[in-house]
Design a protein around this motif. Structure first.
Motif, PDB file in Angstrom:
ATOM      1  N   ARG A   5       0.848  -1.192   0.000  1.00  0.00           N
ATOM      2  CA  ARG A   5       0.000   0.000   0.000  1.00  0.00           C
ATOM      3  C   ARG A   5       0.884   1.243   0.000  1.00  0.00           C
ATOM      4  N   SER A   6       1.953   1.177   0.778  1.00  0.00           N
ATOM      5  CA  SER A   6       2.854   2.317   0.923  1.00  0.00           C
ATOM      6  C   SER A   6       4.294   1.843   0.826  1.00  0.00           C
ATOM      7  N   LEU A   7       5.119   2.655   0.188  1.00  0.00           N
ATOM      8  CA  LEU A   7       6.556   2.400   0.099  1.00  0.00           C
ATOM      9  C   LEU A   7       7.271   3.693   0.442  1.00  0.00           C
ATOM     10  N   LEU A   8       8.094   3.650   1.484  1.00  0.00           N
ATOM     11  CA  LEU A   8       8.781   4.845   1.962  1.00  0.00           C
ATOM     12  C   LEU A   8      10.221   4.865   1.474  1.00  0.00           C
ATOM     13  N   PHE A   9      10.575   5.912   0.704  1.00  0.00           N
ATOM     14  CA  PHE A   9      11.962   6.111   0.287  1.00  0.00           C
ATOM     15  C   PHE A   9      12.749   6.763   1.419  1.00  0.00           C
ATOM     16  N   SER A  13      22.182   7.601   2.393  1.00  0.00           N
ATOM     17  CA  SER A  13      23.239   8.372   3.053  1.00  0.00           C
ATOM     18  C   SER A  13      22.858   8.777   4.475  1.00  0.00           C
ATOM     19  N   ARG A  14      21.646   8.386   4.923  1.00  0.00           N
ATOM     20  CA  ARG A  14      21.190   8.741   6.261  1.00  0.00           C
ATOM     21  C   ARG A  14      20.848   7.479   7.061  1.00  0.00           C
ATOM     22  N   PRO A  15      21.856   6.717   7.457  1.00  0.00           N
ATOM     23  CA  PRO A  15      21.592   5.483   8.215  1.00  0.00           C
ATOM     24  C   PRO A  15      20.882   5.723   9.538  1.00  0.00           C
ATOM     25  N   ALA A  36      18.291  10.627  -3.940  1.00  0.00           N
ATOM     26  CA  ALA A  36      18.400  11.178  -2.589  1.00  0.00           C
ATOM     27  C   ALA A  36      19.841  11.296  -2.102  1.00  0.00           C
ATOM     28  N   VAL A  37      20.811  10.893  -2.922  1.00  0.00           N
ATOM     29  CA  VAL A  37      22.216  10.882  -2.495  1.00  0.00           C
ATOM     30  C   VAL A  37      23.052  11.746  -3.440  1.00  0.00           C
ATOM     31  N   ALA A  38      23.796  12.687  -2.882  1.00  0.00           N
ATOM     32  CA  ALA A  38      24.667  13.544  -3.691  1.00  0.00           C
ATOM     33  C   ALA A  38      25.840  12.732  -4.243  1.00  0.00           C
ATOM     34  N   ILE A 209       7.815  10.007   0.726  1.00  0.00           N
ATOM     35  CA  ILE A 209       9.165  10.468   1.022  1.00  0.00           C
ATOM     36  C   ILE A 209       9.300  10.957   2.458  1.00  0.00           C
ATOM     37  N   HIS A 210       8.216  10.839   3.239  1.00  0.00           N
ATOM     38  CA  HIS A 210       8.262  11.257   4.638  1.00  0.00           C
ATOM     39  C   HIS A 210       7.360  10.333   5.447  1.00  0.00           C
TER      40      HIS A 210
END
Length: 270
Positions: A5-9, A13-15, A36-38, A209-210
């Motif tokens: 139903r939902s997939l969160l990205f 780089s933010r463990p 999401a990663v530089a 994304i949140h």
């Protein structure tokens, strides 16, 4: 295969956010090596994601990995690393055709599903073959990249054709269809309205994304008690009529209506 139903990205780089993502209530979490990663952080993010996947706690939340695109300078390293990753699925950005997945199967095996992102006009043109490609578990609509490629606005009407094509392609292939993440994090009204529109169009879930977006999306894709009661009544009436037309509350119940009701019941069973 479980339905998302939902997939969160979550940025790889933010463990520090990984455990919180798994506790968000999302059906799936995708550690993102791509957008999401530089660029300077790609290698560090890859290592952090692989380390977390190797030791992540057991649970029902599926955890996947979004690789960098095939034409990027990081793809080869991602592919080598992913072969040994304990990921449940792999997100493949900017899918352009079914031929890509034969190569991916050779590199990553057939046991774990691929989730291509359709986010270019070329990808949309081949959405039907992409959805039906071997080992594809579902397709995600990359609305941000698609609108940039086409030059259209990031609003419902300009993207309706693309969404309709993806939903139909996934339905034909029997795989899931996830809508793009909401553009705004704090607009609850737009989140609810857009998610409901996509659900009615045929999408089976939505990316986010949140963590605050997870619960409203789950709610939108979870049938209510009233929906389930109505669906069960439709199925019972149709079965009682031995597969022939039936009447329920003055409305004709035929095979397509019964099939839609069965889908609602299946969705509730997960």
């Amino acid at each position: 295969m479980a339905q998302f139903r939902s997939l969160l990205f979550t940025p790889a780089s933010r463990p520090d956010r990984f455990d919180r993502a798994l506790a968000s209530g999302a059906d799936a979490v995708c550690l993102d090596l791509e957008d999401a990663v530089a660029p300077p952080d790609k290698a560090t993010a890859r290592s952090a994601a692989l380390d977390y996947l190797a030791r992540r706690p057991a649970g029902q939340v599926k955890v996947g990995l979004r690789l960098n695109g095939r034409t990027s300078p990081w793809f080869d390293d991602d592919l080598r690393a992913a072969a040994n990753a304990r990921a449940d699925f792999f997100m493949i950005p900017k899918a352009s055709g079914a031929q890509e997945f034969a190569m991916l199967q050779r590199a990553l095996g057939e046991a774990r599903p691929f989730w291509p992102l359709v986010e270019t006009p070329e990808g949309l043109m081949r959405a039907w073959e992409i959805a039906a490609a071997p080992a594809v578990g579902g397709v995600l609509f990359g609305a941000f990249d698609y609108s940039a490629e086409v030059g259209c606005e990031m609003s419902w009407e300009p993207l309706l054709f693309a969404r309709s094509q993806i939903a139909a392609a996934c339905a034909r292939a029997g795989v899931e269809a996830l809508d793009a993440p909401p553009a705004a994090v704090n607009d609850d009204e737009a989140l609810a309205a857009e998610t409901d529109r996509a659900r009615r169009l045929g999408f089976t879930g939505r990316a986010c994304i949140h963590p605050s977006q997870v619960a409203p999306i789950n709610a939108a894709y979870t049938p209510s008690a009233e929906d389930l009661a109505r669906a069960q009544a439709v199925v019972t009436a149709f079965d009682t009529a031995a597969g022939g037309p039936a009447l329920l509350d003055g409305k004709l119940i035929e095979l397509p209506v019964a099939r839609a009701a069965r889908r609602i019941l299946e969705r509730a069973r997960g």
